[in-house]
Design a protein around this motif. Structure first.
Motif, PDB file in Angstrom:
ATOM      1  N   GLY A  12     -42.293 -25.387  11.416  1.00 43.95           N
ATOM      2  CA  GLY A  12     -42.515 -24.520  11.252  1.00 43.95           C
ATOM      3  C   GLY A  12     -41.197 -23.715  10.540  1.00 43.95           C
ATOM      4  O   GLY A  12     -41.617 -22.429  10.209  1.00 43.95           O
ATOM      5  N   LYS A  13     -40.068 -24.167  10.287  1.00 42.15           N
ATOM      6  CA  LYS A  13     -38.968 -23.628  10.118  1.00 42.15           C
ATOM      7  C   LYS A  13     -39.082 -23.297   8.529  1.00 42.15           C
ATOM      8  O   LYS A  13     -38.930 -22.247   8.378  1.00 42.15           O
ATOM      9  N   LEU A  16     -42.018 -19.990   8.431  1.00 38.47           N
ATOM     10  CA  LEU A  16     -41.358 -19.008   8.648  1.00 38.47           C
ATOM     11  C   LEU A  16     -39.980 -18.290   7.793  1.00 38.47           C
ATOM     12  O   LEU A  16     -40.577 -16.612   7.768  1.00 38.47           O
ATOM     13  N   LEU A  96     -37.143 -22.926  16.784  1.00 36.44           N
ATOM     14  CA  LEU A  96     -38.296 -23.031  17.562  1.00 36.44           C
ATOM     15  C   LEU A  96     -39.390 -23.749  17.875  1.00 36.44           C
ATOM     16  O   LEU A  96     -38.569 -25.308  17.996  1.00 36.44           O
ATOM     17  N   ASP A  98     -42.876 -25.880  19.699  1.00 34.96           N
ATOM     18  CA  ASP A  98     -43.947 -26.041  19.883  1.00 34.96           C
ATOM     19  C   ASP A  98     -44.631 -27.095  20.841  1.00 34.96           C
ATOM     20  O   ASP A  98     -44.175 -28.237  21.188  1.00 34.96           O
ATOM     21  N   ASN A 124     -44.023 -21.529  18.100  1.00 37.70           N
ATOM     22  CA  ASN A 124     -45.382 -21.298  16.748  1.00 37.70           C
ATOM     23  C   ASN A 124     -46.581 -21.746  17.678  1.00 37.70           C
ATOM     24  O   ASN A 124     -46.216 -23.178  17.692  1.00 37.70           O
ATOM     25  N   ARG A 125     -47.241 -21.179  16.923  1.00 41.10           N
ATOM     26  CA  ARG A 125     -49.228 -21.753  17.849  1.00 41.10           C
ATOM     27  C   ARG A 125     -49.381 -22.675  16.830  1.00 41.10           C
ATOM     28  O   ARG A 125     -49.921 -21.522  15.708  1.00 41.10           O
ATOM     29  N   CYS A 152     -45.440 -17.097  18.212  1.00 43.39           N
ATOM     30  CA  CYS A 152     -45.912 -16.279  16.903  1.00 43.39           C
ATOM     31  C   CYS A 152     -46.425 -17.770  15.742  1.00 43.39           C
ATOM     32  O   CYS A 152     -46.663 -18.185  16.553  1.00 43.39           O
ATOM     33  N   ASP A 153     -46.792 -16.948  14.884  1.00 45.46           N
ATOM     34  CA  ASP A 153     -47.376 -17.755  14.147  1.00 45.46           C
ATOM     35  C   ASP A 153     -46.389 -17.755  13.025  1.00 45.46           C
ATOM     36  O   ASP A 153     -46.879 -16.593  12.135  1.00 45.46           O
ATOM     37  N   ALA A 154     -46.520 -18.989  12.752  1.00 45.88           N
ATOM     38  CA  ALA A 154     -45.151 -18.741  11.259  1.00 45.88           C
ATOM     39  C   ALA A 154     -46.086 -18.556   9.777  1.00 45.88           C
ATOM     40  O   ALA A 154     -44.973 -17.658   9.439  1.00 45.88           O
ATOM     41  N   ARG A 155     -46.862 -18.463   9.907  1.00 46.51           N
ATOM     42  CA  ARG A 155     -47.825 -18.209   9.021  1.00 46.51           C
ATOM     43  C   ARG A 155     -48.076 -16.241   8.662  1.00 46.51           C
ATOM     44  O   ARG A 155     -48.482 -16.030   7.688  1.00 46.51           O
ATOM     45  N   SER A 160     -43.844 -13.297  13.426  1.00 44.83           N
ATOM     46  CA  SER A 160     -42.503 -14.403  13.109  1.00 44.83           C
ATOM     47  C   SER A 160     -41.911 -12.755  13.387  1.00 44.83           C
ATOM     48  O   SER A 160     -40.304 -13.062  13.538  1.00 44.83           O
TER      49      SER A 160
END
Ligand SMILES: Nc1nc2c(ncn2[C@@H]2O[C@H](COP(=O)(O)OP(=O)(O)OP(=O)(O)O)[C@@H](O)[C@H]2O)c(=O)[nH]1
Ligand SMILES: [Mg+2]
Length: 206
Positions: A12-13, A16, A96, A98, A124-125, A152-155, A160
């Motif tokens: 998710g880099k 983010l 990050l 997972d 990142n969840r 976090c949730d990168a979206r 973030s």
């Protein structure tokens, strides 16, 4: 501050940096192809159709005019040789992770430590990822007590941003205190500049 956003493949880099950047991000995404299928493990990443092949770049200004320049690294091992160049001049890294493949972040943390960069870890969840208490995650990641760990949730912007601010604060904490920096008067004077060999010669005295 130049900061690196690092982590294994598909963690998710890029997402983010896109979420946080106040400018149009620079990114180097290429389509995932059949040729890459044996090495690019897309398990748990059903929506992923592109991968970073060089770098992501975004910028974020915090209150107090602290400007964060975010450089995202590629996550695939075959692009790791780019890593040192991307990290040059950085003052910290957000790694990050997972929870479905926590160990994949170990070698990234090793690379960050080799560069001597202070870092924070952001988990990142993903929806089907196992959830663990933060203390259990800290133990599994073998984090130093001072290393920030956030979920976090990168979206999503707020979590973030919290992760990036935790990193920025950690970087500032790691800077030498003002009392450890020599005062200006203690800094040795720069040596006199050598004579310029190509300067025009002084006119001869009559
Ligand atoms: N559910 C969920 N999906 C996410 C999250 N972050 C990213 N994704 C998705 O996961 C996939 C991987 O995201 P990327 O941002 O491309 O990951 P990356 O770490 O930049 O990947 P590489 O550059 O290829 O290593 C994309 O399909 C995203 O939409 C998240 O927090 N939750
Ligand atoms: Mg990417």
């Amino acid at each position: 501050m130049k900061l690196v956003v690092a982590g294994p493949f598909g963690v998710g880099k890029t997402t983010l940096i896109r979420t946080l950047s106040e400018i149009a991000t620079l990114h180097t995404e290429e389509a995932m192809t059949e040729t890459g299928r044996p090495v690019d493990d897309l398990a748990g990443l059903p929506g992923k159709v592109t991968t970073t092949v060089a770098v992501d770049f975004g910028r974020l200004t915090l209150p107090g005019n602290v400007v964060l320049y975010m450089f995202g690294t590629p996550g695939q091992r075959r692009f790791f040789p780019l890593w040192r160049d991307i990290a040059r001049g950085a003052v910290g890294a957000l790694v990050l992770a997972d929870t479905r493949r926590l160990a994949d972040s170990f070698e990234i943390m090793d690379m960050v430590e080799e560069q001597g960069l202070p870092y924070a870890v952001a988990v990142n969840r993903f929806p089907d990822a196992p959830e663990h208490p933060v203390e259990v995650l800290r133990t599994h990641l073998d984090l130093h007590a001072a290393t920030p760990l956030l979920l976090c949730d990168a979206r999503e912007r707020d979590s973030s941003l919290d992760a990036l601010i935790a990193l920025a604060e950690h970087v500032l904490d790691a800077l030498p205190a003002a009392s450890e920096v020599p005062a200006t008067s203690e800094v040795p004077a720069a040596p006199a500049a050598p004579a310029d060999p190509v300067a025009p010669a002084a006119p001869e005295q009559p």
